[in-house]
Design a protein around this motif. Structure first.
Motif, short mmCIF file in Angstrom:
data_model
loop_
_atom_site.label_atom_id
_atom_site.label_comp_id
_atom_site.label_asym_id
_atom_site.label_seq_id
_atom_site.Cartn_x
_atom_site.Cartn_y
_atom_site.Cartn_z
N VAL A 86 0.94 -1.23 0.00
CA VAL A 86 -0.14 -0.17 0.11
C VAL A 86 0.68 1.33 0.03
O VAL A 86 0.76 2.24 -0.67
N GLY A 87 1.93 1.18 0.90
CA GLY A 87 2.52 2.59 0.93
C GLY A 87 3.53 2.83 -0.35
O GLY A 87 3.92 3.83 -0.95
N ARG A 88 4.16 1.47 -0.76
CA ARG A 88 4.92 1.55 -2.08
C ARG A 88 4.08 2.13 -3.38
O ARG A 88 4.47 3.04 -3.96
N ALA A 89 2.64 1.78 -3.50
CA ALA A 89 1.89 2.15 -4.42
C ALA A 89 1.39 3.75 -4.33
O ALA A 89 1.39 4.43 -5.44
N GLU A 90 1.36 4.17 -3.09
CA GLU A 90 1.03 5.43 -2.84
C GLU A 90 2.33 6.40 -2.99
O GLU A 90 2.03 7.45 -3.71
N ALA A 91 3.40 5.87 -2.68
CA ALA A 91 4.80 6.62 -2.96
C ALA A 91 4.85 7.02 -4.45
O ALA A 91 5.30 7.93 -4.90
N GLN A 92 4.60 5.76 -5.20
CA GLN A 92 4.66 5.75 -6.64
C GLN A 92 3.87 7.00 -7.33
O GLN A 92 4.03 7.56 -8.11
N ARG A 93 2.31 6.91 -6.72
CA ARG A 93 1.63 7.99 -7.40
C ARG A 93 1.69 9.23 -6.93
O ARG A 93 1.58 10.18 -7.87
N ALA A 94 2.43 9.45 -5.53
CA ALA A 94 2.65 10.86 -5.33
C ALA A 94 4.12 11.28 -5.97
O ALA A 94 4.56 12.41 -5.35
N GLY A 95 4.85 10.35 -6.75
CA GLY A 95 6.17 10.89 -6.96
C GLY A 95 7.17 10.90 -6.10
O GLY A 95 8.23 11.77 -6.21
N LEU A 96 7.20 9.86 -5.03
CA LEU A 96 8.06 9.78 -4.08
C LEU A 96 8.84 8.64 -4.03
O LEU A 96 9.57 8.13 -2.98
N ALA A 97 8.74 7.79 -5.14
CA ALA A 97 9.51 6.44 -5.00
C ALA A 97 10.71 6.39 -4.80
O ALA A 97 11.35 5.70 -4.10
N ASP A 98 11.53 7.48 -5.33
CA ASP A 98 13.14 7.63 -5.04
C ASP A 98 13.20 8.08 -3.83
O ASP A 98 14.53 8.14 -3.55
N ARG A 99 12.55 8.41 -2.98
CA ARG A 99 12.67 9.07 -1.71
C ARG A 99 12.73 7.88 -0.54
O ARG A 99 12.80 8.42 0.68
N ILE A 100 11.89 6.89 -0.74
CA ILE A 100 11.57 5.82 0.17
C ILE A 100 12.05 4.41 -0.20
O ILE A 100 11.67 4.14 -1.06
#
Length: 225
Positions: A86-100
């Motif tokens: 869930v968190g990974r998908a939301e990070a991708q959606r929010a453009g934060l995947a490279d920060r977490i």
């Protein structure tokens, strides 16, 4: 009860328990939790200079996502793959995947391999076995010089929870003084926040409730790298 009329033994394995919890109690939005940052984390971290952060027991990543959106580079650890998805998908959606960096791990056996400017642990309580004091002591060892450890817990059992010592076999909810004592910190640590903080929240049934957070923030002496 089983079909044969026999009682079903409760799940006691932490990985099985939390995986089932995150898969079986999702709401219509596909999450168990709101996805928002915990109020105490936002209040205690908002004024700090961003750096590297470690979020222990991150769940579905509400705190990790907020930290990343506010400039932190985050490592987020949880035992549940479903929660991390869930968190990974939301990070991708929010453009934060490279920060977490999302890590599936059992905190009971977790050992830190690097140091962080901020280590957070929010509501690390469990109705199944969890050596919380040991985990938090290891969390303190992962704080870099000049960095901080933030521990947020329930100061009182939320409505309908099993965290009260009357409702489960675990220890009672610790106060901030008890958490601080259990950390066994040396003189290089400075206590910045030690408080029981009340807040209002909208509960699952739509009612307004008063919750109590036990908030401890300590800083390790020395300059940040």
């Amino acid at each position: 009860m089983s079909d044969a009329g026999h009682s079903v033994d409760p799940v006691t394995d932490p990985a099985e328990f939390w995986e089932a919890r995150y898969r079986s109690t999702r709401g219509e939005h596909g999450r168990v939790w709101s996805g928002q940052v915990n109020a105490a984390v936002e209040r205690e971290v908002a004024g700090l200079t961003p750096g590297t952060a470690l979020d222990l027991g991150c769940g579905e990543g509400g705190d990790a996502l907020w930290l990343a959106a506010n400039g932190w580079t985050v490592t987020a650890i949880d035992i549940s793959a479903a929660a991390l998805d869930v968190g990974r998908a939301e990070a991708q959606r929010a453009g934060l995947a490279d920060r977490i960096h999302w890590v599936r791990g059992d905190l009971s056996t977790w050992e830190p391999t690097s140091a962080f400017d901020l280590v957070t642990s929010a509501f690390l309580h469990s109705p199944v076995e969890l050596p919380r004091d040991e985990v938090l002591r290891r969390a303190a060892s992962a704080v870099a010089p000049g960095g901080r450890l933030l521990v947020v817990g329930h100061g009182a059992a939320p409505p309908g929870s099993k965290l009260s010592h009357h409702d489960h076999d675990g220890p009672p909810l610790p106060t901030t003084d008890e958490v601080l004592e259990s950390l066994a910190l040396t003189d290089e640590w400075i206590t910045e926040t030690r408080a029981m903080v009340e807040r209002t929240a909208i509960w699952r049934d739509g009612s307004t409730v008063t919750l109590v957070d036990a908030v401890l923030r300590v800083r390790r002496s020395g300059p940040r790298a």
